[in-house]
Design a protein around this motif. Structure first.
Motif: not given
Length: 580
Positions: A81-99
């Motif tokens: 599993v490669n998570f190399k774009t995880s930085t894109l989700l910095e501080g992002v919320k999905a309806d108050e849940r951690d995206a």
């Protein structure tokens, strides 16, 4: 490469640039690699620790391929599993849940689903999908499309466009289930029962490289919840500054597997040279002109290998640069290539950490200044003294109880590969301290030896010959004092601000903090770790790293001379840039 395809893979410096079937074709396994791969295939939790480019991803992928081949007998599944774009989700919320939390869970479900298809445990067009309980669809094809869509929607939240519409498309039920790692873990264990799988081994790449500490802590909570019984977890991490959180204890919850194979002693260099020659032979056709250019100059090739510091990616950068002029390897070409590697790769990467790790910006800058302006000159002075032994050094030590600020500065230098810690040695006063090796490419370009013939200096290196420093040294203290000076000021009243301040203590004005990923996405294409020629071509269509990240690969391939292989190299370089 002497492999089946005969394709020149000299420029595929990242493991991600290689296709699955090319992994074993270019793999070179010595005892060092064999020990790590065997551990990765085992039941325990492991952290594969090493600086950028030392081969962590390659070791994970080799373990995956071996387990795939052994699956009919072992019934153990490897899921990379490669998570190399995880930085894109910095501080992002999905309806108050951690995206990010949801994204990680869905990424691992997607990777497991793909592996079940690859191993023909489920059929692409069939029914009986094992994720029916999660998504309510029974078709394998529908599940695959659904997972891809959900990941795309979560990443789209990062760009804050039509957030309400995206949340509606994601669905409340999906978000609730996807955030529950315990529920996901139960589904995975049910899959083990359903398909008589003895063990599922998750091989997580890039997850712990992200530079947002809160994400790292979330990831290791997921790691700990998943691991156990029929599930084993392994993750690639950088040394020294990975944030594990309070609930994860290195050594207890996971065993570290260090990836640093370079031994600067004579026997170590000899073994390293043989190993890296095999790496090069497997990447280029045996009878090509490139092979003749490289292998006809043995002494110059040895120098390239030595100056790569045991880092395969560094070697590929140096070799490609040295032969780019069209002639064969020469001592002058190697020296220019090493200077280019230091100026365009090694130093810029360390300096870029100020954007990736803004809280540590002062330590990053002061540590580099301390290294280049004091530590290396002191080692140079030591090397230039006339002694009977004529030994040369690239090493220094400090006492173990050095100040936290100095330790952090050295840790960050280790993180970027500027220095490497090589065990513990005796120092004055009957004490012991860590021994550091300065990157040999940096030592050469900073003229740290007693001769311009770097190969001669390297042949005289001695592990027992090191410059010992005291952390209370007046010069070191002077550098550390600058860390106490404020590096942030209030935009309203110009008062000093603490690095983590939310409000100015003088005027009360809120501080404005720009997301790390925003700064990285705005960087010019010149910041990417690709060749100068590729950068110049990419710039004709894409000005920034963010533009490359968001562009489909098909669009990148519209650039002249950027086709299948090079478009993969460009996209991977952009993804790696924002992930570290």
């Amino acid at each position: 490469m002497a492999g089946a395809s005969g394709e020149d893979l000299l420029q595929t410096a990242r493991c991600e640039d290689l296709l699955y079937e090319q992994i074993m074709e270019v793999s070179v396994l010595g005892d060092f690699e064999r020990r790590i791969i065997d551990a990765l295939k085992g039941s325990g939790a492991n952290l594969v620790e090493g600086a950028r480019g030392v081969g962590k991803s390659m070791l994970l992928r080799m373990a995956e391929v071996e387990l795939d081949n052994e699956f009919p007998q072992s019934k153990k599944i490897a899921v990379y599993v490669n998570f190399k774009t995880s930085t894109l989700l910095e501080g992002v919320k999905a309806d108050e849940r951690d995206a990010f939390h949801i994204w990680v869970n869905i990424k691992l479900l997607e990777a497991l689903h793909e592996k079940l298809i690859k191993l023909k445990l489920i059929a692409k067009g069939g029914s009986q999908d094992p994720y029916f309980r999660v998504f309510g669809v029974s078709s394998v094809g529908e599940t695959k499309a659904l997972l891809e869509e959900k990941i795309h929607l979560l990443q789209s939240l990062a760009f804050q466009k039509n957030e309400k519409t995206l949340i509606e498309k994601l669905g409340q039920d999906f978000l609730a289930k996807a955030q529950d790692t315990s529920f996901i873990s139960t589904i995975i264990k049910e899959i083990c029962e359903k398909f008589a799988i003895k063990k599922i081994i998750f091989l997580f790449d890039e997850a712990a490289h992200t530079f947002i500490p809160s994400q790292q802590i979330i990831f290791f909570e997921i790691f700990k919840l998943l691991h156990g019984e029929r599930v084993a977890c392994k993750a690639a991490v950088y040394p020294t500054v990975t944030h594990y959180g309070r609930n994860f204890e290195v050594g207890q919850d996971a065993i570290v597997l260090p990836v640093f194979r370079f031994d600067p002693g004579e026997a170590g260099r000899r073994e390293n040279r043989g190993h890296f020659r095999e790496i090069l032979k497997k990447r280029i056709p045996a009878r090509s002109q490139v092979t003749k250019k490289i292998f006809s100059r043995g002494a110059e090739l040895d120098l390239c290998i030595d100056l790569s510091n045991g880092n395969p990616r560094a070697l590929l950068h140096i070799i490609n640069s040295a032969i780019s002029g069209g002639s064969g390897l020469s001592e002058r070409a190697v020296n220019l290539a090493v200077q280019s590697y230091v100026d365009q790769e090694l130093l810029p990467y360390h300096q870029s950490l100020t954007k990736r790790l803004p809280l540590y910006a002062s330590h990053i800058e002061v540590g580099l200044d301390l290294l280049r302006s004091f530590l290396i000159p002191e080692i140079r002075s030591k090397n230039q003294r006339q002694t009977k032994s004529s030994y040369q050094s690239a090493f220094f030590t400090l006492q173990r109880d050095m100040s936290p600020n100095l330790k952090l500065a050295l840790d960050l230098l280790s993180y970027s590969g500027m220095v490497s810690q090589l065990g513990t040695v005796k120092i004055s006063g009957g004490h012991t301290g860590p021994r550091y090796l300065v990157n040999l490419s940096l030592m050469a370009t900073e003229k740290g030896f007693d001769t311009a013939r770097t190969s001669d200096a390297i042949s005289r290196l001695s592990l027992t010959d090191y410059r010992e420093f005291s952390s209370s040294d007046s010069v070191i203290t002077r550098y550390l004092d600058t860390l106490l000076e404020p590096s942030h000021t209030c935009s309203g009243c110009s008062s000093p601000l603490a690095p983590d301040a939310k409000f100015c203590s003088e005027c009360g004005k809120p501080t404005v903090k720009k997301a790390i990923v925003s700064s990285l996405l705005e960087e010019p294409v010149d910041a990417l770790s690709v060749s100068f020629k590729i950068k110049e071509r990419v710039k004709t269509k894409f000005a920034t790293v963010g533009a490359v990240v968001q562009a489909p690969r098909a669009e990148v391939m519209q650039i002249p001379y950027i086709k299948d292989v090079r478009s993969r190299i460009v996209k991977n370089a952009a993804d790696e840039f924002i992930s570290g």
